[in-house]
Design an enzyme around this catalytic site. Structure first.
Site, PDB file in Angstrom:
ATOM      1  CB  SER A   7      11.551 -57.407-114.094  1.00  0.00           C
ATOM      2  OG  SER A   7      12.739 -57.663-114.796  1.00  0.00           O
ATOM      3  CG  ASN A   9       9.744 -58.721-110.606  1.00  0.00           C
ATOM      4  OD1 ASN A   9       9.892 -57.559-110.239  1.00  0.00           O
ATOM      5  ND2 ASN A   9      10.754 -59.504-110.935  1.00  0.00           N
ATOM      6  CB  SER A 252      15.274 -55.731-102.789  1.00  0.00           C
ATOM      7  OG  SER A 252      14.741 -56.924-103.314  1.00  0.00           O
ATOM      8  CE  LYS A 253      10.565 -54.401-109.157  1.00  0.00           C
ATOM      9  NZ  LYS A 253      10.442 -55.013-110.491  1.00  0.00           N
ATOM     10  CB  SER A 254      12.488 -59.902-102.879  1.00  0.00           C
ATOM     11  OG  SER A 254      13.821 -59.452-102.700  1.00  0.00           O
TER      12      SER A 254
END
Length: 280
Positions: A7, A9, A252-254
């Site tokens: 994705s 994002n 994780s990106k977040s």
């Protein structure tokens, strides 16, 4: 046929690199093809710069993919048609509840049944609105679409499962989609969800083997139910271990995990990254 489906994002990190390299390696071993798919159904978080970053990072790793690359944002009409088919058979219903309203209607957040992601199951507030639901849609009230799990499992039959494969063979895995409750299959802003779009695209692209992280293993139960309802083939599945950071949390990106771009700027080479991940 395999696929790597990020994705856009955020920038790819080592966890993405491992999954991309594993898919490419398995495709080569099986004499197959690995496709790239951009899963960009989220209009708020998906950015063109991140798409460019994905392509740049994968090329840096030495990975190439057949054209055209499928971008989910260009196929909303296809997902709408699949959704309409479920609605027309009475297997999905509109939900007008906000997240706050859902939380307020759940008597106890601690004791309430929860889905595999730890979210309290939807209590079914909008399941039996009847004609009032159509009136609310006509006047433009925001809504999601939820799968009526009881109706869906009755229609699909009592048994669901899939074949999991690894390096030593394959085995049958039983699936229990009911643990997801009345899952959202179309968002407020787009006529699909991850679950609906991914099973549709895997079928359209002829994906025979799905290789993805273990964090999506439970979602496969819901996916095989949707495949049964939509008359789609069921790929074989493999859910690989996740890469963890120093604190034992998945990359994780977040969480701001170090990206491949950061590693590249720090002087890392594709060969070093491949060797670090076991693909020297």
């Amino acid at each position: 046929m395999l696929r790597f489906a990020p994705s856009p994002n955020g920038r790819l990190h080592l966890g993405h690199a491992y999954s991309a390299l594993l898919n490419a390696d398995l495709a080569a071993r099986m004499g197959g093809v690995c496709r790239l798919r951009i899963e960009d159904i989220d209009p708020a978080r998906s950015k063109p710069d991140f798409v460019h970053g994905i392509v740049t990072d994968l090329a840096w790793l030495g990975l190439t993919y057949p054209e055209p690359v499928r971008h989910q944002s260009r196929h909303m009409a296809d997902y709408r048609a699949a959704l309409d088919g479920l609605i027309g058979r009475g297997l999905a219903y509109p939900c007008f509840c906000s997240r706050g309203q859902i939380r307020a209607r759940i008597a106890s957040g601690i004791d309430s049944p929860r889905d595999p992601d730890g979210v309290p199951l939807y209590p079914g507030t909008c399941r039996h609105l009847g004609p009032a639901a159509g009136d609310r849609i006509a006047r433009g009230d925001p809504h999601t679409w939820r799968l009526d799990m009881a109706a869906a499992t009755r229609r699909a039959g009592p048994t669901h499962g899939y074949v999991a494969f690894d390096g030593t063979g394959a085995h049958r895995v039983a699936a229990d989609p009911t643990r997801w409750g009345d899952a959202v299959i179309a968002r407020r802003d787009v006529p699909t969800s991850y679950h609906l779009a991914v099973v549709h695209d895997d079928a359209v692209q002829g994906i025979t083997h799905v290789v993805r992280g273990r964090d999506l293993e439970a979602a496969t139960d819901l996916h095989v139910l949707l495949q049964a309802l939509l008359g789609l083939p069921v790929p074989r599945y493999r859910h690989h271990p996740l890469l963890l950071d120093a604190g034992g949390e998945k990359l994780s990106k977040s969480r701001g995990s170090r990206s491949l771009a950061d590693l590249r700027e720090a002087g890392a080479t594709p060969q070093a990254v491949r060797a670090r991940l076991g693909f020297a």
